[in-house]
Structures are given as C-alpha cells and as structure tokens.
Write an enzyme that holds these catalytic residues in place. Structure first.
Site, PDB file in Angstrom:
ATOM      1  N   HIS A   1      11.121 -10.276  -0.770  1.00 29.87           N
ATOM      2  CA  HIS A   1       9.850  -9.743  -0.258  1.00 29.87           C
ATOM      3  C   HIS A   1       9.206  -8.732  -1.193  1.00 29.87           C
ATOM      4  CE1 HIS A   1      10.141 -11.227   3.961  1.00 29.87           C
ATOM      5  NE2 HIS A   1      11.440 -11.177   3.713  1.00 29.87           N
TER       6      HIS A   1
ATOM      7  N   LYS B   1      -1.839   0.306   6.890  1.00 29.83           N
ATOM      8  CA  LYS B   1      -0.614  -0.238   6.287  1.00 29.83           C
ATOM      9  C   LYS B   1       0.224   0.935   5.828  1.00 29.83           C
ATOM     10  CE  LYS B   1      -3.187  -2.517   3.199  1.00 29.83           C
ATOM     11  NZ  LYS B   1      -2.652  -3.837   3.167  1.00 29.83           N
ATOM     12  N   ARG B   2       1.459   0.684   5.362  1.00 31.96           N
ATOM     13  CA  ARG B   2       2.231   1.789   4.831  1.00 31.96           C
ATOM     14  C   ARG B   2       1.446   2.467   3.708  1.00 31.96           C
ATOM     15  NH1 ARG B   2       7.658   2.729   6.682  1.00 31.96           N
ATOM     16  NH2 ARG B   2       7.724   4.222   4.988  1.00 31.96           N
TER      17      ARG B   2
ATOM     18  N   LYS C   1      -0.572   0.405  -2.946  1.00 37.48           N
ATOM     19  CA  LYS C   1      -1.558  -0.125  -1.989  1.00 37.48           C
ATOM     20  C   LYS C   1      -2.913   0.569  -2.169  1.00 37.48           C
ATOM     21  CE  LYS C   1       2.123  -1.190   1.350  1.00 37.48           C
ATOM     22  NZ  LYS C   1       2.136  -2.608   1.732  1.00 37.48           N
TER      23      LYS C   1
ATOM     24  N   THR D   1       0.545  -8.999   5.325  1.00 39.00           N
ATOM     25  CA  THR D   1       0.317  -9.775   6.547  1.00 39.00           C
ATOM     26  C   THR D   1      -0.817  -9.137   7.347  1.00 39.00           C
ATOM     27  OG1 THR D   1       2.191  -8.543   7.437  1.00 39.00           O
ATOM     28  CG2 THR D   1       2.575 -10.844   6.896  1.00 39.00           C
TER      29      THR D   1
ATOM     30  N   LYS E   1      -4.014 -10.587   9.690  1.00 36.96           N
ATOM     31  CA  LYS E   1      -4.364 -10.148  11.052  1.00 36.96           C
ATOM     32  C   LYS E   1      -5.827  -9.730  11.125  1.00 36.96           C
ATOM     33  CE  LYS E   1       0.396  -8.744  11.430  1.00 36.96           C
ATOM     34  NZ  LYS E   1       1.304  -7.647  11.075  1.00 36.96           N
TER      35      LYS E   1
HETATM   36  O1  9GP Z   1       5.684  -5.503   0.536  1.00 34.73           O
HETATM   37  C1  9GP Z   1       5.990  -6.697   1.207  1.00 34.73           C
HETATM   38  C2  9GP Z   1       4.734  -7.268   1.857  1.00 34.73           C
HETATM   39  O2  9GP Z   1       3.819  -7.622   0.871  1.00 34.73           O
HETATM   40  C3  9GP Z   1       5.105  -8.488   2.670  1.00 34.73           C
HETATM   41  O3  9GP Z   1       3.988  -8.964   3.370  1.00 34.73           O
HETATM   42  C4  9GP Z   1       6.217  -8.156   3.638  1.00 34.73           C
HETATM   43  C5  9GP Z   1       6.675  -9.368   4.421  1.00 34.73           C
HETATM   44  O4  9GP Z   1       6.985 -10.413   3.553  1.00 34.73           O
HETATM   45  O5  9GP Z   1       7.356  -7.651   2.956  1.00 34.73           O
HETATM   46  C6  9GP Z   1       7.078  -6.451   2.243  1.00 34.73           C
HETATM   47  N1  9GP Z   1       8.292  -6.042   1.573  1.00 34.73           N
HETATM   48  C7  9GP Z   1       9.078  -5.067   2.027  1.00 34.73           C
HETATM   49  O6  9GP Z   1       8.832  -4.423   3.015  1.00 34.73           O
HETATM   50  C8  9GP Z   1      10.327  -4.758   1.263  1.00 34.73           C
HETATM   51  O7  9GP Z   1      10.719  -5.704   0.390  1.00 34.73           O
END
Ligand code: 9GP
Length: 824
Positions: free
Chosen positions: A368, A559-560, A565, A667, A671
């Site tokens: 991820h 988002k975080r 970001k 994601t 949304k």
């Molecule tokens: O940073 C990614 C994010 O882009 C992605 O949508 C999400 C689900 O696949 O994973 C996040 N990754 C993490 O939180 C840590 O690897």
C-alpha cells in the site's frame, strides 16, 4: 424439537416488521439493559435497538457458517492490523433491508432515530485509508457472497481523538469500549497461547529426524471477539474476528501473600498492554518492539484458529492452501509466513518442502505504499529477542530463496544483496516487504501507477525474477456506506430516476449520463447538493463554532495530514487568494469555503505544524471583515468515518493534490467523486484512473507527472528559484513566515517555510503556479452552474469502476480463485 425452537426464534426475535422490531427493542431494554422505559437514557435505547438489530444478524451468521462448513468452502482470511468499520447500526439496518420498519418502530416508541444513531461510538481501529479499505472489502466480500474472515486486533484504545486547542492538535485517548460494544460477541473459550522470547534447541525425534524446539520466555493468551459483517441484500454474513490479549496468569497469589500487591497483577498489566492501543502512524514505520509483538500476536492467533477450523474437516494439512487464501494487508501481518512454517514444521512435523509449498500458496500480499520509510524493517537483534525461532526460519527461507534466485539470474551476485530478506549493514535488518514477496503467490499494488512503480522502482529485481508475480488491483469503496447511507438525498433522487440497481452494480450509474443535460434533473441535483451543504454547515458550526455559507463553493481536503499529501500547498493557495482580495477588494471571484480535516501522527512535527498553520490562517481570515462573504476556512476536528459521512456529500471540490508518485492510490478521491464533487488533482495514484473514467474535461488537472518529478530530482531541484520567480508565491511564503498569521510571532511557522525553501521534499513550490492557475479555472467554471452541475452528474455517472465490489471481484478472479457461496 429443533424445528420448533427455530420457528419460535423466528417469531419472537427475528421478525422483520415494525411491530416485531418494536417488541424486540422493548425486550432488550428490559432483559439486556435492565431498564424500564421511563428511566431509560438515549444510550440504553441505542443499546436495545442495536441488540434488536444484532439478533437479526446472528441468525444469518449461523446459517452462513453452517453453509460454508457443509460446503467446505474455500475461504479468504484477510489479515490486517487495522480495520476502520465506522458506525455499525445504520449500515446493518440498511443491509438487512429494514430501514423503514426500524424508523417506524422507533417512532412508535417516541424516540428520535437520528439521535439514536448519533449515540454510537465508532471503533477507530485504524489510521486511515488502509484500515478503511479493509472495512470496505469486508462489506464487499459479504455482499458478493465470498466466504471470508477478517482477522485483526481488538485495540482497547483506537486511533486518538483529535481536539484542537489554540490551533494545535491535541491527542486524547479513544475509549471506544467505555460504554460496551453491542456488536461484538466475546468468545472467551476461543483462546490461543502466543509465545515470545527465549531460545531454541535442537533435538532428534523418535524417527531420528533433527527438529527444533522453541523454549519461549513468556506467553500471553489471545481471546477472540467476533463482529458479524453482513452482505447487502443477501443472507451471507461473514466474520470479523479480533483478538485481545490476556495474561496467562492474571493474579499471582504468591506475590499477593507476601504483600507485593503490584507484583500480584504485574503479568496482567504487561500482557494486556499488547492490545492496549493502536499505533497512531499512517505511513512512517513505528519501529517499536511492541508493534512487532502486536503483529505477531494477532497473526499467530489467526493462523492457529485457521488450523483449528481446518483440522475439523479431517483433511490433511498439506492441502491447507486449497481451503484458505490469506491476504496480507501491507507488511504488518507478514510475520504470518514464518509462523505458518513453524506451525507446519515444528508443531505438525511436516517436511520443509511440503510446508513451504503450502505456505507459498496460502499467502498473497498487498503493498500500500511507495514511501521507503513505510516499508517495514526490523533490526535483527530486536527480532531475535522477540521471535528467535522465527528468525531462524526466516534465515532458512532466505537461504533457499537466494539459491533459487542465484540459479535464475546466473552470475549476477550483486542482485542477490538487493533481493535478500536480510539487509546487511551496521545494524542488519529483516526486510518485511521482501519476506512478504518471497512467501506469497501474488503481490499487488493498489492503483495502476502504483503497481507499475512497484515493478519498476521498489521491487524491480523481484519483478525480473518473477515477471508474473506483481499485479494490480485498483482500490474501491463501498457504495452502501459512502452513497446509500451517507448521502440519502442523492440515493433518493437516484432511486426515482434510475432505480436502485447501482447499490450492488455501480456501473449502472451510467444511466445518469442521459440525464446530465436535462434542466429539470440538474435542478434536482443542485437541490441535493444544497441540502448536503447545509448539513455540512450545521456540523461545522457544531464542531468549530464557525458559520459557513452553503452558497459558497465548498472546497474540501480531508485525509491524514502528511507533507506528501500537501495540505500546505492548499494553504498557500488560500493565502494567495487572501492577498489578492486584500490588494484588490473589487476582485470578482465566487465566495469559497475551504474545509480541512485529518489527523497527524503525534510524533510528526511538520504535520502538526501544518495543522496549526491552517488554523492560524483560518483565524485571521475568518476574523477579517473584508473576507466576510468571500473567504472562509474551517478545520474540522477529529476526522473519522462518522464525520466523513457528512463531509463527502457536502463537497463541491475534492482536493487530491499529492506529489505525483507518492500516494499509492487514495480512496477519499473516490468517495468525493461518487458524491458529485469535482476533483482538483495531480496525476497520482487512482486520480489517474478517475480522470480516465470521468473524462479529462470533467477533472481539474495540475502539476508534474511522476516522470517529471523523477527527472527534476535527477537534475537537482532548487526550490528558492521558484520562489524568486513567482511574486505571488514569494508573498504567500513571506506572509506565513512574517508572523502575520501568528500574532506577530515570526518564529512559529519558520520551520515550515524553511523546509519549503531549503529542500521542499514534496515539491510544493514547483507545483504551486500550476495549482493556483488551476484553482482560477475552478472559480471560473463554478460561475456556470449549469455546466458545473453537468460535470458533477457525469462524475457520478462514470464512477462505477471504483466500487469495492469491482476490486473484490478482481481479487476473487485473478488472485484468490474463489467461488461465491449462496446462503439461503
Ligand atoms: O497511502 C496509502 C493510500 O494511498 C491507499 O489508498 C491506502 C489503501 O490502499 O493505503 C495507504 N497506505 C497506508 O496507509 C500504509 O501503507
């Protein structure tokens, strides 16, 4: 007898009409909550309703388990250190198809449905996208009738509750279990020992075969807690099984008797610490021993549970991988690979080659992240202290793997170092991503670009070795929670105009295309957006005390908070607009409200400073009478699934502005677009695919491509050049540094500005001009409401690809090879 019992259950506990539901609520109020209506609090009623709904789910859960067992169904085990399910009640009522009936029952009892829903405290067992994705996938697996168990950790305290004090993020403990949790079923008898530490010894078994015995130093017990996960409109009800830790001996009488009262409960405290708290880290590796222990703890319980269930079938263990496929959600559960080897070889005396065949065909791994610091590595010395037997197994896996690789890449010894699971150096480390790749039958990235960058940049040597191993499954989100539930005005309109098929077949939103130019439909669309913006404004007022105007353009970034970001890029644009309006009060731009939300990792100084900067800029702008009716900035505290429900539907513009090549997928971008917001975004992660789907004319693109970012990095990047050559940028940075937004304190935001001028790792200054110009195009476009609405409708109409049902279908067909199972 059992016939009689089940029909009795049917009539009294699981009837689906309003009268039966009302009866159930009252029964639970008395028999579960022990309260009579006159004195019952809102929380008592919530619990009674939750239990009434749960009764109706449990019956389905048992039928499902029975069916899967009888069919010996192949099952997905989704191993994830994080699950972020969001509030359960409303979602479960929807899945059961009893929304009207519950509303009616609740009304008959003189209660307010909305306030009962508000009572629920959501389980914050995840940090952000990764945990929420796991929850969307659980929803889709059940809806697509895929037998699945989600395995994870029942953290006593979830992700911290964020409060904003004087503009700063303050972290408060999330005591989500304080008032109980009606959705979980504790299974105190479903418990496993998990060992740690100690050393290993070799011995010969009765057949003279050399074996290894692990003599651990301490153990804890993992206890299961089950939460049913219902599919939408189907009977299939899967399981989320979370483990909490308990002491093997929770009270030491010996110590107590000698007056050592702390010593008497020491073990209990230490053992329960294991699942006490979720690490509040989104991307960077936590690097804590406790985290490694947490990972091993939940993985070991889960695998022991899988073996237990499997052995009930009477089938031989060497066929284990036919029954199960286990998905590793990032590297956090990668320790499962040596653990399964240990269970097979040490505990069940399987020979290494057979065990390796089973293991390698059981696991698949989802990566991820592309951020190097987020690819977990554990120092060897630490690993050896915590899991000595697993380290030996990893050495053996590595040695055999390198032999295999050596033959394949004949003569290229340099490559072996890059492939090795062990990273040499002053403090050697275990590379968990390499372990995950070696021990899995498939690896996937989460968006096309991300998977390609995995193949080319992050894991190129593995890709050369196994060209078919790394594949892509673009993320998706569940339309049940993120449209049907959270955007009821839109769901209503869609039902009237195109029916309800989209809830389980998101592609059918395509039918909206034909309506995109229809003035009457456009008007209804605008009304829906307006209602959602009013709702968002009400929530913003309650959460921040700030009044925002639903007639202004709502420009949202939730988002975080992380430098990659680039919330600070957004902020520089806001300061630029402010400067323009101050310099030129007659400037005609549509009024805008900027909404932010998101948590920063508590130890991440720069991210926390960005939050402070947003709030400081907000304070000045919102106080300035010249900005009245023109510009507003709000920071929504404690962004979580619950607040997300009202934020996504209320947005006009969705900010997806990460530096290209950094966001694996995203994601939130999905949304927002599903709720009719138009995206301003870079060519990063899934933005690229969203743009392809919705059409480039319906997407506001800016910024460098990933290739341009890499080229710039190669040739040498000098952020100050960008600052000198762009007076508006220079002025925005000067303002931030000057103390204008910090009551004259010129030191407060200096680290933020210095970081941008002397390094700028996420190239904020390079993309600034392109971003600000793109924002000007947005302002222009927003003036033409008809065209804007048309674009918004087309965005929704073309988002079908981003349903988590599509993602799960791809996992099912291309990775897991698993069939759906009907439950009647
Ligand atoms: O940073 C990614 C994010 O882009 C992605 O949508 C999400 C689900 O696949 O994973 C996040 N990754 C993490 O939180 C840590 O690897």
């Amino acid at each position: 007898m059992s016939e009689v019992t089940s029909s009795k259950i049917q009539s009294t506990r699981v009837g689906m009409d309003a009268a039966a539901i009302k009866q159930s609520i009252l029964e639970h109020l008395v028999h579960t909550q022990s309260r009579f209506p006159d004195v019952a609090s809102e929380s008592d009623w919530y619990n009674a309703l939750a239990h009434a709904v749960r009764d109706r789910m449990l019956e389905r859960m048992m039928v499902t388990a029975k069916t899967y067992k009888a069919n010996k169904s192949r099952t997905v085990c989704y191993l994830s250190a994080e699950f972020l399910p969001g509030p359960h009640l409303a979602n479960n009522i929807l899945a059961l198809g009893i929304w009207q009936e519950v509303q009616e029952a609740v009304a008959q009892l003189g209660l307010d449905f909305e306030s009962l829903l508000e009572e629920e405290v959501e389980p914050g067992l995840g940090n952000g996208g990764l945990g929420r994705l796991a929850a969307c996938y659980m929803d889709s697996m059940a809806t697509l009738k895929i037998p699945a168990i989600g395995y994870g950790i029942r953290y006593e305290f979830g992700i911290f509750r964020q409060e904003i004090e004087d503009g700063w993020q303050v972290e408060k403990t999330d005591k989500w279990l304080s008032y109980g949790n009606p959705w979980e079923i504790p299974r105190p008898r479903l418990r496993f020992n998990v060992h740690f530490g100690g050393h290993t010894e070799q011995f010969k078994d009765i057949d003279g075969i050399l074996r290894v015995k692990w003599i651990p130093e301490w153990r804890v017990i993992g206890v299961a807690h089950d939460t049913p996960v219902m599919g939408y409109g189907v009977k299939n009800t899967n399981l989320l099984r979370l483990w909490s830790s308990e002491a093997a001996e929770s009270f030491n009488f010996q110590a107590f008797n000698t007056g050592d009262y702390y010593g008497a409960v020491n073990e209990k405290v230490t053992s329960e610490n294991l699942t006490k708290v979720l690490y509040p880290n989104d991307e960077p590796e936590a690097g804590k021993r406790l985290r490694l222990e947490q990972q091993y703890f939940f993985v070991s319980c889960s695998l022991q549970d899988m073996v237990r269930i499997y052995l009930q079938s009477g089938d031989p263990l060497d066929q284990f991988h036919h029954k199960y496929t286990a998905q590793l959600n990032d590297t956090h559960p990668a320790i499962a690979i040596p653990e399964l080897m240990r269970l097979l070889v040490d505990r069940n005396q399987m020979d290494w080659d057979t065990a390796w065949h089973v293991t390698r065909n059981t696991f698949a791994y989802t990566n991820h992240t592309l951020l190097p610091e987020a690819l977990e590595k554990w120092p060897l010395d630490l690993f050896k202290k915590v899991l000595p037997r697993h380290l030996e197994i990893i050495y053996e896996i590595n040695s055999r793997f390198l032999d295999e690789a050596r033959m394949k890449i004949h003569g290229l010894n340099g490559h072996l170092e890059k492939l090795s699971i062990i990273e040499e150096g002053a403090r050697p480390q275990v590379r968990m991503a390499h372990l995950a790749v070696v021990g899995s039958y498939k690896v996937n990235g989460v968006a096309e670009l991300h998977s390609e960058l995995l193949r080319q940049n992050v894991l190129p040597d593995f890709h050369a070795l196994w060209p078919d191993k790394i594949t892509n499954v673009t993320n998706g989100v569940t339309p049940r929670r993120f449209m049907l539930l959270s955007n009821q005005p839109l769901a209503h309109l869609l039902r009237e105009r195109i029916g309800c098929g989209w809830v389980t077949d998101l592609d059918s939103l395509h039918k909206l295309e034909a309506l995109a130019d229809d003035p009457d439909f456009q008007q209804q669309w605008q009304k829906v957006k307006r209602r959602n913006k009013e709702r968002l404004a009400r929530h913003a007022l309650a959460a921040t005390g700030q009044k925002i105007d639903p007639d202004s353009l709502f420009d949202v970034q939730v988002k975080r908070v992380h430098e990659y970001k680039r919330q600070h890029l957004n902020l520089l644009h806001i300061i630029t607009l402010y400067n323009r309006l101050k310099d030129n009060p007659g400037l005609d731009i549509p009024p805008r409200t900027f909404v932010f939300g998101g948590k920063a990792a508590p130890g991440y100084f720069m991210a926390k400073l960005i939050i402070k900067a947003i709030n400081s800029v907000a304070e000045v702008i919102n106080r300035d009478p010249d900005m009245d009716g023109r510009l507003r900035v709000v920071f929504f505290p404690n962004f979580n699934v619950k607040t997300a429900h009202c934020i996504y539907p209320g947005a006009d513009v969705s900010e997806q502005i990460s530096l290209a090549g950094k966001e694996a997928s995203g994601t939130g971008n999905m949304k927002f677009a599903l709720n009719g917001a138009l995206t301003v975004g870079t060519l990063d992660g899934a933005n690229i695919e969203i743009r392809e789907e919705v059409g480039k004319e319906n997407f506001f693109l800016f910024g460098m491509t990933e290739a341009e970012v890499s080229a710039l990095q190669q040739q040498g990047y000098h952020p100050q050049d960008y600052c000198q050559n762009d007076p508006e940028l220079k002025s925005a940075l000067d303002f931030l540094a000057s103390g204008y937004f910090s009551h004259g304190d010129a030191t407060l935001f200096r680290p933020l500005v210095d970081n941008l001028l002397n390094g700028d790792p996420y190239k904020v200054l390079v993309d600034y001009r392109s971003y600000v110009d793109c924002q000007a195009r947005i302002s222009e476009a927003y003036r033409d409401r008809q065209e804007w609405t048309r674009m918004s409708i087309l965005n929704v109409a073309r988002m079908g690809k981003f349903s988590s049902d599509r993602s799960i279908q791809e996992y099912t067909n291309n990775i897991w090879k698993i069939a759906s199972v009907d439950v009647f």
